[in-house]
Scaffold this motif. Sequence first.
Motif, PDB file in Angstrom:
ATOM      1  N   VAL A   1      54.106  15.448  22.991  1.00 36.39           N
ATOM      2  CA  VAL A   1      54.874  15.836  21.798  1.00 36.39           C
ATOM      3  C   VAL A   1      55.392  17.264  21.955  1.00 36.39           C
ATOM      4  O   VAL A   1      56.542  17.561  21.581  1.00 36.39           O
ATOM      5  CB  VAL A   1      54.006  15.698  20.529  1.00 36.39           C
ATOM      6  CG1 VAL A   1      54.682  16.293  19.311  1.00 36.39           C
ATOM      7  CG2 VAL A   1      53.661  14.244  20.277  1.00 36.39           C
ATOM      8  N   HIS A   2      54.594  18.137  22.516  1.00 39.71           N
ATOM      9  CA  HIS A   2      55.006  19.523  22.733  1.00 39.71           C
ATOM     10  C   HIS A   2      56.187  19.612  23.701  1.00 39.71           C
ATOM     11  O   HIS A   2      57.140  20.364  23.460  1.00 39.71           O
ATOM     12  CB  HIS A   2      53.822  20.333  23.263  1.00 39.71           C
ATOM     13  CG  HIS A   2      54.140  21.752  23.585  1.00 39.71           C
ATOM     14  ND1 HIS A   2      54.417  22.689  22.610  1.00 39.71           N
ATOM     15  CD2 HIS A   2      54.251  22.398  24.769  1.00 39.71           C
ATOM     16  CE1 HIS A   2      54.682  23.852  23.188  1.00 39.71           C
ATOM     17  NE2 HIS A   2      54.586  23.698  24.495  1.00 39.71           N
ATOM     18  N   VAL A   3      56.147  18.856  24.787  1.00 43.36           N
ATOM     19  CA  VAL A   3      57.245  18.869  25.766  1.00 43.36           C
ATOM     20  C   VAL A   3      58.528  18.344  25.132  1.00 43.36           C
ATOM     21  O   VAL A   3      59.607  18.933  25.304  1.00 43.36           O
ATOM     22  CB  VAL A   3      56.859  18.066  27.028  1.00 43.36           C
ATOM     23  CG1 VAL A   3      58.065  17.780  27.896  1.00 43.36           C
ATOM     24  CG2 VAL A   3      55.801  18.805  27.813  1.00 43.36           C
ATOM     25  N   VAL A   4      58.424  17.247  24.378  1.00 44.15           N
ATOM     26  CA  VAL A   4      59.612  16.701  23.710  1.00 44.15           C
ATOM     27  C   VAL A   4      60.138  17.695  22.688  1.00 44.15           C
ATOM     28  O   VAL A   4      61.358  17.936  22.608  1.00 44.15           O
ATOM     29  CB  VAL A   4      59.289  15.336  23.055  1.00 44.15           C
ATOM     30  CG1 VAL A   4      60.419  14.880  22.147  1.00 44.15           C
ATOM     31  CG2 VAL A   4      58.995  14.293  24.120  1.00 44.15           C
ATOM     32  N   GLY A   5      59.243  18.297  21.901  1.00 43.34           N
ATOM     33  CA  GLY A   5      59.662  19.289  20.914  1.00 43.34           C
ATOM     34  C   GLY A   5      60.311  20.507  21.563  1.00 43.34           C
ATOM     35  O   GLY A   5      61.312  21.040  21.063  1.00 43.34           O
ATOM     36  N   THR A   6      59.774  20.937  22.682  1.00 41.94           N
ATOM     37  CA  THR A   6      60.349  22.069  23.402  1.00 41.94           C
ATOM     38  C   THR A   6      61.732  21.728  23.940  1.00 41.94           C
ATOM     39  O   THR A   6      62.648  22.559  23.897  1.00 41.94           O
ATOM     40  CB  THR A   6      59.424  22.513  24.544  1.00 41.94           C
ATOM     41  OG1 THR A   6      58.151  22.861  23.983  1.00 41.94           O
ATOM     42  CG2 THR A   6      59.977  23.713  25.288  1.00 41.94           C
ATOM     43  N   ALA A   7      61.906  20.509  24.429  1.00 43.31           N
ATOM     44  CA  ALA A   7      63.221  20.082  24.914  1.00 43.31           C
ATOM     45  C   ALA A   7      64.240  20.093  23.776  1.00 43.31           C
ATOM     46  O   ALA A   7      65.378  20.548  23.956  1.00 43.31           O
ATOM     47  CB  ALA A   7      63.126  18.697  25.537  1.00 43.31           C
ATOM     48  N   ILE A   8      63.829  19.618  22.615  1.00 44.54           N
ATOM     49  CA  ILE A   8      64.726  19.645  21.446  1.00 44.54           C
ATOM     50  C   ILE A   8      65.028  21.091  21.054  1.00 44.54           C
ATOM     51  O   ILE A   8      66.173  21.429  20.726  1.00 44.54           O
ATOM     52  CB  ILE A   8      64.111  18.864  20.274  1.00 44.54           C
ATOM     53  CG1 ILE A   8      64.033  17.376  20.617  1.00 44.54           C
ATOM     54  CG2 ILE A   8      64.921  19.069  18.998  1.00 44.54           C
ATOM     55  CD1 ILE A   8      63.236  16.551  19.634  1.00 44.54           C
ATOM     56  N   LEU A   9      64.019  21.936  21.093  1.00 40.21           N
ATOM     57  CA  LEU A   9      64.196  23.353  20.768  1.00 40.21           C
ATOM     58  C   LEU A   9      65.193  24.008  21.720  1.00 40.21           C
ATOM     59  O   LEU A   9      66.131  24.695  21.279  1.00 40.21           O
ATOM     60  CB  LEU A   9      62.853  24.075  20.836  1.00 40.21           C
ATOM     61  CG  LEU A   9      62.856  25.569  20.556  1.00 40.21           C
ATOM     62  CD1 LEU A   9      63.175  25.836  19.100  1.00 40.21           C
ATOM     63  CD2 LEU A   9      61.518  26.178  20.921  1.00 40.21           C
ATOM     64  N   VAL A  10      65.041  23.793  22.998  1.00 41.02           N
ATOM     65  CA  VAL A  10      65.940  24.392  23.988  1.00 41.02           C
ATOM     66  C   VAL A  10      67.353  23.854  23.814  1.00 41.02           C
ATOM     67  O   VAL A  10      68.337  24.617  23.849  1.00 41.02           O
ATOM     68  CB  VAL A  10      65.418  24.125  25.424  1.00 41.02           C
ATOM     69  CG1 VAL A  10      66.454  24.491  26.468  1.00 41.02           C
ATOM     70  CG2 VAL A  10      64.128  24.896  25.646  1.00 41.02           C
ATOM     71  N   PHE A  11      67.485  22.557  23.598  1.00 46.01           N
ATOM     72  CA  PHE A  11      68.803  21.960  23.396  1.00 46.01           C
ATOM     73  C   PHE A  11      69.471  22.525  22.145  1.00 46.01           C
ATOM     74  O   PHE A  11      70.664  22.859  22.161  1.00 46.01           O
ATOM     75  CB  PHE A  11      68.692  20.437  23.288  1.00 46.01           C
ATOM     76  CG  PHE A  11      70.000  19.766  23.033  1.00 46.01           C
ATOM     77  CD1 PHE A  11      70.948  19.634  24.044  1.00 46.01           C
ATOM     78  CD2 PHE A  11      70.305  19.263  21.770  1.00 46.01           C
ATOM     79  CE1 PHE A  11      72.161  19.023  23.806  1.00 46.01           C
ATOM     80  CE2 PHE A  11      71.516  18.650  21.529  1.00 46.01           C
ATOM     81  CZ  PHE A  11      72.453  18.529  22.550  1.00 46.01           C
ATOM     82  N   GLY A  12      68.686  22.659  21.056  1.00 49.04           N
ATOM     83  CA  GLY A  12      69.233  23.208  19.816  1.00 49.04           C
ATOM     84  C   GLY A  12      69.681  24.650  19.964  1.00 49.04           C
ATOM     85  O   GLY A  12      70.717  25.045  19.438  1.00 49.04           O
TER      86      GLY A  12
END
Length: 139
Positions: free
Chosen positions: A40-51
Amino acid sequence: MELKEAISSGFQNYTNFQGRASRSAFWWWQLFFVGVYLLVHVVGTAILVFGVYMEMLFVALAGYIVPVGLYVLAMILPTLAVTIRRLHDLDRSGWWYFIGLVPVVGIIVLLVFFCTEGTRGDNRFGADPLGGVNTEIFT
């Protein structure tokens, strides 16, 4: 106890603060909790970086905080329950969990407790989760 059994037991007993949990049940649950958290952290971080890259800060923060926060909130009760049941397996009260608030020493004490074999046979918190040997047979 295997991983699948530990996960099933953790969710079935998510509000059960009585009884006992074996070392294997506790550690398999911890492995599951940390593994899913990392995912969940990796997916959330990917969304954060993309945003951030797309200059959508609200989407970036919400995309990280919401899934990680919901996961942690959802897992607090079952993780606390299996931890307290693990302490019960050592014939210790669940209140020993608060020793973890003592800096450094408390965490070490809890880690030693969690790695220690539980009491064999019945104790004041219930039957042995591993179905210990009945000593009456051999006496």
